[in-house]
Scaffold this motif. Structure first.
Motif, PDB file in Angstrom:
ATOM      1  N   UNK A  10     124.261 -36.912   3.716  1.00 21.26           N
ATOM      2  CA  UNK A  10     125.517 -36.295   4.170  1.00 21.26           C
ATOM      3  C   UNK A  10     126.373 -36.012   2.941  1.00 21.26           C
ATOM      4  N   UNK A  11     125.828 -35.224   2.047  1.00 21.39           N
ATOM      5  CA  UNK A  11     126.624 -34.829   0.883  1.00 21.39           C
ATOM      6  C   UNK A  11     127.595 -33.745   1.317  1.00 21.39           C
ATOM      7  N   UNK A  35     125.525 -42.015   6.744  1.00 20.26           N
ATOM      8  CA  UNK A  35     125.195 -41.275   5.520  1.00 20.26           C
ATOM      9  C   UNK A  35     124.345 -42.138   4.590  1.00 20.26           C
ATOM     10  N   UNK A  40     122.123 -46.880  -3.594  1.00 22.02           N
ATOM     11  CA  UNK A  40     123.180 -47.879  -3.474  1.00 22.02           C
ATOM     12  C   UNK A  40     123.696 -47.998  -2.048  1.00 22.02           C
ATOM     13  N   UNK A  41     123.426 -46.997  -1.229  1.00 21.62           N
ATOM     14  CA  UNK A  41     123.893 -47.028   0.158  1.00 21.62           C
ATOM     15  C   UNK A  41     122.974 -47.840   1.063  1.00 21.62           C
ATOM     16  N   UNK A  44     124.011 -50.964   3.156  1.00 22.70           N
ATOM     17  CA  UNK A  44     125.098 -50.613   4.057  1.00 22.70           C
ATOM     18  C   UNK A  44     124.597 -49.760   5.221  1.00 22.70           C
ATOM     19  N   UNK A 530     135.624 -37.970  -4.875  1.00 25.31           N
ATOM     20  CA  UNK A 530     135.208 -38.312  -3.517  1.00 25.31           C
ATOM     21  C   UNK A 530     134.255 -39.492  -3.478  1.00 25.31           C
ATOM     22  N   UNK A 532     132.781 -43.132  -3.203  1.00 22.32           N
ATOM     23  CA  UNK A 532     133.132 -44.456  -2.735  1.00 22.32           C
ATOM     24  C   UNK A 532     132.777 -45.437  -3.848  1.00 22.32           C
ATOM     25  N   UNK A 534     130.692 -47.808  -3.837  1.00 17.94           N
ATOM     26  CA  UNK A 534     129.241 -47.960  -3.951  1.00 17.94           C
ATOM     27  C   UNK A 534     128.603 -46.749  -4.598  1.00 17.94           C
ATOM     28  N   UNK A 537     129.038 -47.087  -8.154  1.00 19.28           N
ATOM     29  CA  UNK A 537     128.142 -48.108  -8.689  1.00 19.28           C
ATOM     30  C   UNK A 537     126.734 -47.557  -8.870  1.00 19.28           C
ATOM     31  N   UNK A 538     126.319 -46.717  -7.925  1.00 18.70           N
ATOM     32  CA  UNK A 538     124.946 -46.225  -8.022  1.00 18.70           C
ATOM     33  C   UNK A 538     124.762 -45.295  -9.206  1.00 18.70           C
ATOM     34  N   UNK A 547     122.644 -35.956  -6.098  1.00 13.48           N
ATOM     35  CA  UNK A 547     123.792 -35.831  -5.217  1.00 13.48           C
ATOM     36  C   UNK A 547     123.714 -34.544  -4.424  1.00 13.48           C
TER      37      UNK A 547
END
Lengths: 553, 223
Positions: A10-11, A35, A40-41, A44, A530, A532, A534, A537-538, A547
């Motif tokens: 969901x870019x 998403x 890194x997602x 979650x 934009x 987050x 995380x 971090x990634x 991306x």
């Protein structure tokens, strides 16, 4: 009513999942859009699905190169005790359903082809406990066998609920951006294209369907009114239909419909084939539909490549397309698949020459990949030139010389052409920034911004063409390993230096524009507005996923 | 132009003919290893990111799950799942959180090309030997190709399934690691970041044959 979790990239607003979400909502189902954009997602994503306790999880498996990421979600959900139904969808899942179901017992079913209606029937069946075998469009595991239910009827684009538009739109200098489609499919039938293979399976011969222009106009006006969207990105597989006359009529009708509805100031972004380029059509596109960027699928300029890729176009049409874009002063960008199974040194040189022919337009180059369901994969399998397995095929190029050029050029250009920080991709955003300001802020716009944007692309493209030519020359003269080891790292270092310089200039240009018009650009200024925590971090992790959305498979 | 529904014929599915795999691991095995690596990577990132609650770890088993049709704890079949809707009470929700808002969308502008599915694994070699039989194994991974570059573990950490990383080092372009093997493990996988030339993660798989005096056989694949 039962809840459904839809997992996918969901870019940008993911239209495939959002169309399904709105179709499920029509039956009273609630959905989560989960998403999964980067590694890194992952935790979650799994957490979010489990917390929602959905009756059905739908996982988008459109992009073959991310299949392992999304199949990992299914595996992790089962390990965490999830007992609901897991289904997959998308191009890769559709074509490889039997193999995936055989290898991954975590997955209960695959929704083959366009899945809005199939998902509605599947969720109803799962909830009621009714047999699924009669639902068209599914692949199911039945003992050791894989059952393919009948091919689904295609959803009616005239009655399909519009995509779920939850969330705020992306913006560029304060102008809302949203994707939409006015059609599905493409009339062409390129040998490497999984989109063509997909639509050839569902609508053989024609391969595309259109929405009524009034319906498209209504959707655009609604997004302008309700979401403040100014920039409409048409993610049609091909915005164009066969025949310039038909395109003129369709685009004029859309412009008329938008004007009749009083849409106000807006801009469009579309994709085309070189064969679609026509002066009258593109004048309408620019003057009446306010197109600010058109992607043109050049792919290759070599006669050999045009045949191998079954492009149904000629070199002169590529050149004519570029010439006309220059004449109309319309921003275009393109990719070139300079390496394909039959590439020769001569065809490589032809394509490098084309890069030099259109250097001010952002472009990228790479190798044709072998996607599930495509005629090119079938051919390469018949010729026993594939390596790997259905998850990701590698292959041998046509000659040792070309293979060597490919290997060396990837060593020098991989960082520039692929992945998160690839400048060949990011430079397209810089030029987009300029075009947005040119269109929406004519009083603040400065001609030197456009000249600078073109110059940055020119320098990047020509440096790449130079580097590629040096590698080709090395191989043509049968340069030694020692020569190779001296030259290629030197080219790579030179490319990185060019990229650093151009990247800094692009950011400076974007800041300059920001100062004049306010808002934020698409150009990466170092700290993504934009991201987050995380996602940030990634970016520090070595295996950050690209991306990007909508990979040209 | 109207979008009439068409009466479609049932077409034979055109599926790629199966081709013998030249990889040393199956799609399932690679995906399982990839999943384990993702779990480890996100846990590591989360620990350093914001300290928020993380999901319960998915503990790596000493052995990878068996292939399809031999699993003793297979997930429910499609039929089972359809006749047994999930029970919210019994569904594992170790870290229940409200639905996450979608991240703000972006617009990437590009129509990108994916990177080539290319990694010349034939040039990567791995040597193993027991430092303490059955407990501590020494692994050295090297590459004979200038296009396949192993990364320094200090900058790009290694991860292990079926054991714990005891030491790691980078000398002469080679990755050196010692792994404490989990009790009863018959398989250890060392994940080694590399570029070939794009980012890749090599899976160095050690199979320990207890019937043959803990003899180790080694294969290298990428995920």
């Amino acid at each position: 009513m039962p809840h459904v979790a839809l997992v996918g990239p969901e870019f940008e607003e993911n239209l495939s999942l959002r169309y399904i979400a709105s179709s499920l909502a029509a039956d009273g189902h609630t959905t989560d859009l989960v998403a999964f954009n980067s590694e890194a997602d992952f935790a979650e994503v799994v957490d979010q699905v489990l917390a929602a306790a959905p009756a059905v999880v739908g996982i988008s498996l459109a992009f073959q190169w991310r299949a392992r990421d999304f199949l990992s979600v299914a595996m992790a959900l089962r390990e965490r005790g999830f007992t609901g139904h897991i289904t997959l969808g998308g191009h890769f899942a559709t074509f490889e359903a039997p193999a995936i179901l055989a290898d991954f017992p975590e997955v209960d079913s695959v929704c083959r082809q366009e899945a809005e209606d199939t998902m509605r029937a599947l969720v109803a069946g799962v909830v009621s406990g009714a047999p699924l075998d009669e639902i068209p469009g599914l692949a199911l595991r039945r003992g050791d066998q894989i059952l393919l239910t009948p091919h689904p009827e295609l959803p009616n684009l005239a009655t399909l609920p519009r995509p779920d538009r939850r969330g705020e739109p992306a913006t560029c200098f304060g102008h809302g951006i949203a994707p939409l489609v006015s059609s599905r499919g493409c009339y062409a039938n390129c040998s490497f294209c999984c989109i063509a293979a997909w639509h050839e399976q569902s609508l053989p011969g024609k391969r595309y369907r259109l929405r009524e222009v009034d319906d498209v106009a209504d959707e655009m006006v609604a997004m302008k009114r309700d979401r403040n969207v100014d920039i409409f990105v048409f993610h049609d597989d091909n915005f164009f239909v066969p025949g310039h006359r038909h395109n003129k009529e369709r685009f004029s009708a859309l412009a008329d419909a938008l004007e009749a509805r009083g849409i106000g100031r807006y801009a469009t972004v579309v994709k085309a084939r070189p064969t679609d380029v026509d002066r009258e059509v593109f004048t309408i596109l620019k003057e009446r539909l306010h197109c600010i960027r058109v992607y043109i699928g050049i792919e290759t300029d070599a006669d050999q490549g045009l045949r191998t890729l079954r492009r149904w176009s000629k070199s002169r049409q590529n050149h004519t397309a570029i010439d006309l874009m220059r004449e109309l002063d319309l921003y275009t960008c393109f990719n070139m698949l300079v390496f394909d199974p039959d590439t020769t040194v001569e065809s490589l040189e032809t394509n490098i020459a084309f890069l030099r022919y259109a250097p001010e337009f952002p472009s990228n180059f790479g190798r044709v990949e072998l996607y599930a369901g495509t005629p090119l994969l079938a051919r390469m399998q018949a010729e026993k030139r594939c390596r790997g397995d259905y998850m990701q095929w590698d292959y041998s190029l046509g000659s040792a010389d070309v293979e060597r050029i490919f290997t060396l050029s990837m060593e020098a250009f991989h960082e520039r052409n692929f992945g998160d920080g690839a400048l060949a991709n990011r430079i397209m955003g810089t030029r987009f920034d300029v075009e947005v300001v040119r269109h929406f802020h004519p009083r603040e716009f400065r001609a030197e911004w456009l000249a600078h944007g073109k110059e940055l692309s020119r320098r990047l493209t020509l440096s790449g063409a130079d580097g590629l030519s040096e590698i080709v020359d090395l191989v043509k003269r049968n340069g030694s390993f020692e020569e190779e080891r001296a030259l290629v790292p030197e080219i790579a270092a030179r490319m990185r230096a060019v990229e650093v310089a151009i990247g800094e200039e692009a950011r400076a240009l974007a800041r300059d524009i920001m100062t004049s018009v306010g808002g934020t650009p698409l150009t990466d200024l170092g700290v993504d507005r934009v991201m987050t925590p995380l996602q940030r971090a990634k970016d520090l992790a070595p295996h950050a996923l690209s991306h990007i959305e909508g990979a040209a498979e | 132009m109207s979008d009439r529904k068409r009466k479609l014929k049932l077409l034979p599915e055109v599926l790629p003919a199966p081709t013998p795999s030249t990889r040393s691991t199956s799609p399932r095995e690679r995906t399982m290893l990839h999943m384990r690596r993702l779990v480890a990577a996100t846990a590591m990132l989360g620990a350093g990111a914001d300290g928020c609650s993380k999901p319960e770890p998915i503990s790596p088993p000493p052995d990878l799950p068996p292939p399809p049709n031999t699993a003793t704890t297979a997930p429910p079949t499609a039929t089972q799942a359809t006749t047994t809707p999930p029970d919210p009470v019994t569904t594992a929700t170790p870290s229940v959180k409200p639905p996450q808002p979608l991240p703000p969308p972006t617009y990437a502008v590009v129509d990108p090309m994916p990177p080539p599915a290319q990694c010349n694994l034939g040039t990567v070699n791995a040597a193993t030997k027991w430092v303490k039989e059955g407990e501590l194994v020494d692994i050295v991974v090297g590459s004979a190709s200038p296009q396949v570059k192993l990364r320094n573990p200090k900058e790009h950490p290694l991860s292990v399934v079926g054991g714990k990383l005891a030491t790691s080092d980078f000398r002469d372009g080679k990755v050196h690691a010692q792994v404490t093997v989990d009790p009863n493990a018959t398989m250890v996988v060392l994940s080694v970041p590399a570029s070939c030339p794009g980012w890749a993660t090599l899976a160095v798989k050690l199979t320990i044959d207890k019937a043959k005096g803990r003899k180790i056989s080694t294969t290298v694949d990428n995920y």
